[in-house]
Design a protein around this motif. Structure first.
Motif, PDB file in Angstrom:
ATOM      1  N   PRO A  98       0.670  -1.198   0.046  1.00 25.36           N
ATOM      2  CA  PRO A  98       0.027  -0.023   0.042  1.00 25.36           C
ATOM      3  C   PRO A  98       0.788   1.248  -0.098  1.00 25.36           C
ATOM      4  O   PRO A  98       1.049   1.963   1.202  1.00 25.36           O
ATOM      5  CB  PRO A  98      -0.681  -0.157   1.220  1.00 25.36           C
ATOM      6  N   MET A  99       1.465   1.605  -1.292  1.00 25.67           N
ATOM      7  CA  MET A  99       2.460   2.804  -1.152  1.00 25.67           C
ATOM      8  C   MET A  99       2.024   4.159  -0.900  1.00 25.67           C
ATOM      9  O   MET A  99       2.338   5.176  -0.765  1.00 25.67           O
ATOM     10  CB  MET A  99       3.336   2.730  -2.430  1.00 25.67           C
ATOM     11  N   ALA A 100       0.455   4.308  -1.029  1.00 23.67           N
ATOM     12  CA  ALA A 100      -0.119   5.452  -0.656  1.00 23.67           C
ATOM     13  C   ALA A 100      -0.280   5.661   0.976  1.00 23.67           C
ATOM     14  O   ALA A 100      -1.076   6.880   1.072  1.00 23.67           O
ATOM     15  CB  ALA A 100      -1.282   5.938  -1.419  1.00 23.67           C
ATOM     16  N   ASP A 101      -0.120   4.705   1.805  1.00 24.70           N
ATOM     17  CA  ASP A 101      -0.649   4.577   3.026  1.00 24.70           C
ATOM     18  C   ASP A 101       0.565   4.715   3.885  1.00 24.70           C
ATOM     19  O   ASP A 101       1.629   4.103   3.702  1.00 24.70           O
ATOM     20  CB  ASP A 101      -1.327   3.394   3.414  1.00 24.70           C
ATOM     21  N   GLY A 159       1.043  13.714   0.761  1.00 21.77           N
ATOM     22  CA  GLY A 159       1.614  12.881   1.786  1.00 21.77           C
ATOM     23  C   GLY A 159       0.881  11.443   1.842  1.00 21.77           C
ATOM     24  O   GLY A 159       0.255  11.150   0.843  1.00 21.77           O
ATOM     25  N   VAL A 160       1.187  10.595   2.644  1.00 21.27           N
ATOM     26  CA  VAL A 160       0.484   9.450   2.959  1.00 21.27           C
ATOM     27  C   VAL A 160      -0.827   9.423   4.033  1.00 21.27           C
ATOM     28  O   VAL A 160      -0.732  10.358   4.651  1.00 21.27           O
ATOM     29  CB  VAL A 160       1.360   8.128   3.330  1.00 21.27           C
ATOM     30  N   VAL A 184      -6.394   4.011  -5.511  1.00 18.31           N
ATOM     31  CA  VAL A 184      -5.548   4.939  -5.034  1.00 18.31           C
ATOM     32  C   VAL A 184      -4.414   5.015  -6.438  1.00 18.31           C
ATOM     33  O   VAL A 184      -4.059   6.255  -6.625  1.00 18.31           O
ATOM     34  CB  VAL A 184      -4.872   4.562  -3.807  1.00 18.31           C
ATOM     35  N   ASP A 185      -4.162   3.883  -6.872  1.00 19.58           N
ATOM     36  CA  ASP A 185      -3.042   4.014  -7.865  1.00 19.58           C
ATOM     37  C   ASP A 185      -3.823   4.148  -9.343  1.00 19.58           C
ATOM     38  O   ASP A 185      -3.111   3.580 -10.129  1.00 19.58           O
ATOM     39  CB  ASP A 185      -2.218   2.784  -7.729  1.00 19.58           C
TER      40      ASP A 185
END
Lengths: 403, 279
Positions: B59-62, B183-184, B131-132
Motif C-alpha cells: 500500500p504505497m499511498a498509506d 503525503g500518505v 489509489v493507484d
C-alpha cells in the motif's frame, strides 16, 4: 545513435509498451510525472544536456567500457565465442551510474533540491549517492532491512558519500519494500524532491528514460563488436531484475533481427519451489509501482515476496518493456538458480580473473549452454553489468567460509 | 444514475446543515467477523458513509497505521474477495449507508474487472476508490462499474492545478475525495487556507460534493474540516483503535473502542458549523 525502427516507437503517448507500462500512481504524483515527461522531451532536444551527459560518461564514469573477449571461458564451454561488455569497470562498479547521471541532470533542470532513491544490492544507491556528492545534492536512500544486512560494504560506501540510509522494515525488507517507502517519501515531498528510480520500471516516463540513459551500453557494444568481429553477435545475454542493464544492451539491437536477446531471471531455489524472482517465467501481468507488467502474485492479486541470492534481482516485477518483448517473442527469458549463479561466479573468477557481481553471474550461468547451442561459429555478447567486490562477504557465507 | 445512495446521503447532510462523516476501516482487520461488527458500530455511531479498505501487500499511498491494518487483515486471510463478502453482510442489515471500497488496482485486475463489478454491485457497494488508478488509467474500471451503477470516486490533491482538476472532474462521480496534504494517509494535515481553496476548486469544477481526508485524527481537526467541505474522512485514527485492541490481547474490544471514537468524531462534525457560527 540507433536508427528509427519498429521497436523504437514504444512507448506510445500513454507510456505503454503494448499493454504494459502506463502511469499507475497516486493523483498527488500525476502532475509531477507529467512534468517529468515534458522536461525529458525538452532535454532530449537540448544539445547542452546531451553534451553534459556524454562528458560525464567519458570523464567521470570512464566510458566507453571495454568489449573483452573471454578466451578461456570460450575454450571452457567449447561453443560460441564469448565477449563481455565490461560495465563492471565503470566508476562505482556497475552500469547503474549511467542512469543516475541522466536522472540527476534532469532533476537539476527541474530545480529539484533533494534526491531520493531505492536500492536492493546497493549499487544503484551507491551510484546515486556518488552523483549527488558530485553535484552537492542531499541524497536519501531507502533500502530494505534484509538488504542492509547482506550488503554492508555498500551501506558503508553510501554513508561515506554523504547519503542518508533509511532501512525499511515493512514486508520482507527487500527491494520492493524500499520502493514502496521511496514512493511514500516522494508523495510527501513532491515539490522539492526528485525520485531517481534505479531500473527500467515505474510510471511512464521512467521505463523510457532509464532505457535511453542505459542504451549507451548497447550503442557502444554494437560498434565494438563490429570492430572486433566484423559482424553482429548471434546472441546478447544479460541478467534481469528490473531489467535496466538488459534493456540498455538490447535496445540498440532490436531492429537487428538476426540478433537473439536472452534475459536471465533469478530462479532462486528453483522456479518450481515458489522461492524465486522470475516474474516472466513464474508470474502473470498486474499493476505495481506505477506500471502494468509481469508480477509475482497470488490468486488474490497480492504480491508475493521474491527470493534471490542476489539482492539486485530480488524484486517481484520486471520493467514493462521486457514484459512486452517477452509477449511479442522478440526476446527470450531463461532462469538461473542461486546455486548455478554461485558456480558461475567461481568459474569466472578462476578462468578470467574477473569477480562478477552475483547479478551478472546469473547471466553467465546460462552463457555456457547458449554457447554450445550456437556452436563454435556463434558469437555472444554478455553484459558484465557489475563487479563482485560487494558480494564477497555474502558469497563467503554461502560457501561456509569464515572471513 | 450512478451512486444514488451517495448523492442522497450528501443531500441529507446538506439539508441538516452539516458535513458528512466518512469513516474508513480495513476489511478483515483484525478478522472478518470483528470487522463486520466494527462496520455496524460505525454506522450506529454516526458514520454517514463508510469506506471499506481492501487489503493489499504494497500500500504505497498509506502511512504506517493503514499499512499495519492491511498486514493484520492479510495475516487473517483477508482479500478483495472477503472485503466484498463483508460488504454484502453489512448491506443485508443496512440499506442506507453508502459503502465505498477503497484499495489498490492489482487485486481488482486480478479478480477481473467484470467479475469485480458484478460482485461489488451484488454486495451493495456504491463506489470504488483506487489509489493507484489516476484518470489516465481508470477508463476500463469506470466502464465495468458504470454498467452496474457504481461510481469511481476520484481523488484531488494539493498538487492538482486548475487544469488538472478539469481532467480529474471529467468522469468523476459520487463525490471528490480531497487529499488534504501531499503525503500518505495518517500524515499531518495541511494548512486550512490551502485546503479551503482546493476544496472549492474541486467542488466548482466537478459539481460534486467534496470530502476531505488524510491526516484527520482529532475531533477538533474534523470540526475544522467540516466547516470547509461537504464531508470529512477519518481513517488512521479509527484503524489505530483496532490496533490498540489487538495489542491489548482483546481484539473484540475493537468494536467498543471504535464506537467511542466514532461517536466523538460524529458529534464534532455535526456541531462544527453551529459552533463556528456562534463564535
Amino acid at each position: 545513435m540507433s536508427r528509427a525502427n519498429a521497436w523504437s516507437q514504444w512507448p506510445d503517448a500513454n507510456g505503454r509498451f503494448g499493454e504494459f507500462g502506463g502511469r499507475y500512481v497516486a493523483e498527488t504524483l500525476m502532475p509531477l510525472v507529467l512534468e517529468l515527461e515534458q522536461e525529458y522531451a525538452r532535454a532530449k532536444e537540448d544539445p547542452a544536456f546531451q553534451a553534459e551527459f556524454d562528458d560525464l560518461l567519458t570523464h567521470y564514469v570512464g566510458r566507453p567500457s571495454p568489449m573483452y573477449f573471454a578466451e578461456r571461458l570460450t575454450e571452457h564451454f567449447g561453443g560460441a565465442r564469448i565477449y563481455f561488455k565490461r560495465d563492471e569497470l565503470n566508476h562505482t562498479g556497475a552500469h547503474k551510474i549511467n542512469n543516475c547521471i541522466g536522472q540527476v541532470l534532469l532533476a537539476r533542470r527541474m530545480g529539484k533540491t533533494r534526491i531520493i532513491a531505492e536500492t536492493g544490492a546497493g549499487q544503484h544507491g551507491v551510484a546515486t549517492a556518488t552523483i549527488c556528492a558530485r553535484f552537492g545534492l542531499p541524497c536519501v536512500v531507502f533500502m530494505g532491512e534484509t538488504d542492509v544486512e547482506r550488503q554492508k560494504p555498500n551501506v558503508f560506501r553510501m554513508r561515506l558519500l554523504g547519503a542518508e540510509i533509511v532501512p525499511v522494515s515493512s514486508g520482507t525488507g527487500t527491494l520492493k519494500d524500499a520502493m514502496n517507502e521511496a514512493l511514500r517519501d516522494w508523495v510527501t515531498n513532491v515539490s522539492t524532491t526528485f525520485y531517481v528510480i534505479g531500473t527500467a520500471a515505474g510510471p511512464h516516463p521512467y521505463p523510457m528514460l532509464v532505457r535511453d540513459f542505459q542504451s549507451v551500453i548497447g550503442r557502444e557494444a554494437r560498434e565494438q563488436i563490429l570492430a572486433a568481429e566484423g559482424r553482429l553477435p548471434d546472441a546478447l545475454v544479460a541478467c534481469i531484475g528490473g531489467g535496466s542493464n538488459a534493456i540498455g544492451l538490447f535496445h540498440p539491437f532490436l531492429e537487428d533481427e538476426g540478433v537473439r536477446m536472452i534475459g536471465v531471471e533469478a530462479g532462486g531455489h528453483g522456479v518450481n519451489t515458489g522461492q524465486h524472482a522470475a516474474s516472466l517465467t513464474g508470474g502473470r501481468p498486474g499493476v505495481l509501482h506505477g506500471n502494468r507488467t509481469y508480477l509475482l502474485q497470488d490468486q488474490n492479486g497480492q504480491i508475493i515476496d521474491a527470493h534471490s541470492i542476489s539482492a539486485g534481482l530480488d524484486y517481484p516485477g520486471i520493467g514493462p518493456e521486457h514484459a512486452f518483448l517477452h509477449e511479442t517473442g522478440r526476446a527470450e527469458y531463461r532462469t538461473c538458480t542461486d546455486t548455478e549463479a554461485l558456480e558461475a561466479f567461481q568459474l569466472c573468477a578462476r578462468l578470467e580473473g574477473i569477480l562478477p557481481a552475483l547479478e551478472p553471474a546469473h547471466a553467465l550461468a546460462r552463457v555456457g549452454e547458449i554457447a554450445r547451442e550456437l556452436g563454435p561459429d556463434g558469437l555472444i555478447v554478455m553484459n558484465m553489468c557489475g563487479r563482485g567486490d560487494k558480494d564477497v562477504f555474502s558469497i563467503a557465507a554461502h560457501l561456509g567460509v569464515n572471513i | 444514475m450512478t451512486a444514488e445512495r451517495i448523492s442522497a446521503k450528501f443531500e441529507a447532510c446538506r439539508s441538516e446543515g452539516r458535513a458528512a462523516f466518512v469513516a474508513y476501516l480495513m476489511a478483515g482487520d483484525p478478522d472478518l467477523d470483528t470487522s463486520f461488527e466494527c462496520l455496524k458500530a460505525l454506522a450506529a455511531s454516526g458514520a454517514d458513509i463508510i469506506e471499506l479498505g481492501a487489503p493489499f501487500t504494497d500500500p504505497m499511498a498509506d502511512g504506517p497505521a493503514i499499512q499495519r491494518a492491511a498486514q493484520r487483515s492479510l495475516a487473517a486471510g483477508g482479500s478483495l474477495s472477503s472485503t466484498l463478502d463483508v460488504a454484502a453482510r453489512f448491506r443485508l442489515e443496512d440499506k442506507v449507508t453508502p459503502l465505498i471500497v477503497m484499495g489498490y488496482a492489482n487485486p481488482i485486475f486480478s479478480m477481473g474487472l467484470t467479475n469485480f463489478a458484478e460482485r461489488a454491485a451484488a454486495a451493495g457497494v456504491d463506489g470504488v476508490i483506487t489509489v493507484d488508478l489516476p484518470p489516465e488509467e481508470d477508463a476500463s474500471l469506470r466502464e465495468a462499474l458504470a454498467a452496474h451503477g457504481l461510481a469511481v470516486i476520484r481523488l484531488a490533491t494539493p498538487t492538482t492545478t486548475e487544469a488538472r482538476m478539469k481532467r480529474v472532474s471529467d468522469g468523476a462521480a459520487g463525490f471528490v475525495y480531497y487529499v488534504s496534504v501531499a503525503g500518505v494517509t495518517g500524515a499531518a494535515v495541511g494548512a486550512e487556507e490551502d485546503i479551503r481553496e482546493g476544496v472549492e476548486r474541486a467542488r466548482r469544477l466537478s459539481g460534486l460534493p467534496v470530502a476531505v481526508g488524510f491526516g484527520v485524527r482529532t475531533g477538533e481537526q474534523a470540526a475544522r474540516f467540516a466547516c470547509l467541505a461537504d464531508g470529512v474522512v477519518v481513517g488512521s485514527a479509527l484503524v489505530e483503535e483496532v490496533r490498540a485492541a489487538v495489542e491489548d490481547g482483546a481484539p473484540k474490544s475493537a468494536v467498543k473502542r471504535i464506537t467511542v471514537v466514532a461517536q466523538s468524531l460524529s458529534n464534532a462534525i455535526s456541531s462544527a458549523r453551529i459552533v463556528r457560527s456562534m463564535t
